[in-house]
Design a protein around this motif. Structure first.
Motif, short mmCIF file in Angstrom:
data_model
loop_
_atom_site.label_atom_id
_atom_site.label_comp_id
_atom_site.label_asym_id
_atom_site.label_seq_id
_atom_site.Cartn_x
_atom_site.Cartn_y
_atom_site.Cartn_z
N ARG A 163 0.88 -1.18 0.00
CA ARG A 163 0.00 0.00 0.00
C ARG A 163 0.90 1.22 0.00
N GLU A 201 3.73 10.94 -3.99
CA GLU A 201 3.47 12.37 -4.10
C GLU A 201 4.15 12.86 -5.37
N LEU A 205 -2.48 13.25 1.59
CA LEU A 205 -1.31 12.50 2.07
C LEU A 205 -1.50 12.04 3.51
N VAL A 206 -2.01 12.91 4.35
CA VAL A 206 -2.26 12.55 5.76
C VAL A 206 -3.33 11.46 5.85
N GLN A 257 -2.01 8.06 4.48
CA GLN A 257 -1.07 7.45 5.43
C GLN A 257 -1.80 6.92 6.65
N TYR A 309 -1.21 3.58 4.01
CA TYR A 309 -0.35 3.70 2.84
C TYR A 309 1.02 4.19 3.26
N ALA A 310 2.08 3.58 2.73
CA ALA A 310 3.44 4.06 2.95
C ALA A 310 3.68 5.21 1.99
N PHE A 311 4.32 6.25 2.47
CA PHE A 311 4.54 7.47 1.72
C PHE A 311 5.84 7.40 0.92
#
Length: 145
Positions: free
Chosen positions: A19, A23, A133-134, A137, A141-143
Motif C-alpha cells: 500500500r 506524491e 497524504l495525511v 497514510q 499507505y506508505a509514503f
C-alpha cells in the motif's frame, strides 16, 4: 523499464500488501513528453509484477499537485497551457486500469483558477495534497515522495 531480479538477497514477503502513496509535485522535462513522476509509478507496478507480486497485492495512490497536476488535465486544458496534446492520458488510464487511484489537490486547482472539469477520469479532487497524504497514510499507505 523494470527488471526481474532473480539473485536478490532479500526475498519479497509472500502475501504482503504493498500500500503506497506517491506524491507527484513536478513536471520534469518537456511538456510534450510523459511526466517522469508518473513513469516512476508505472515502474513500481511493473517491477513488482515482474518479480511475482500479484496485482491484487498492490494498492497504489498518487497525489498530484503543483506542476504535476498538469499531467491530469484533459487535452483541451493541456493544450491551452502547453500547445500540445496531453501525452500522459494513455499512461494515466493504463495505471487506473491496474487499480492505481489518482487524487488532485483542490488547492492547486484553485490557485490556477481551475476546477475539476479540466481533469480526466479517473482523477478525483481532494481538499489539498496535504490532506490526501495525511488521510492515505492514516489508512495504512506508505509514503513515497
Amino acid at each position: 523499464p523494470a527488471f526481474e531480479v532473480k539473485d536478490r538477497d532479500v526475498p519479497l514477503r509472500e502475501g504482503h500488501k504493498y500500500r503506497v502513496v506517491f506524491e507527484a509535485t513536478e513536471y520534469p522535462g518537456e511538456k510534450s513528453s510523459l511526466n517522469r513522476e508518473l513513469t516512476v509509478v508505472a515502474r513500481f507496478m511493473n517491477m513488482h509484477g515482474k518479480n511475482g507480486v500479484p496485482l491484487e497485492d498492490i494498492d497504489v495512490a498518487v497525489v498530484l499537485h503543483g506542476q504535476a497536476l498538469m499531467a491530469a488535465l484533459n487535452d483541451e486544458a493541456y493544450q491551452a497551457y502547453n500547445k500540445v496534446d496531453n501525452p500522459n492520458l494513455e499512461l494515466l488510464q493504463d495505471l487506473a486500469d491496474a487499480g492505481v487511484k489518482f487524487y488532485a489537490c483542490g488547492q492547486s486547482l484553485g490557485f490556477r483558477g481551475l476546477d475539476k472539469s479540466v481533469l480526466v477520469e479517473p482523477v478525483k479532487v481532494g481538499l489539498s495534497a496535504m490532506t490526501m497524504l495525511v488521510t492515505l497514510q492514516a489508512d495504512g499507505y506508505a509514503f513515497l515522495p
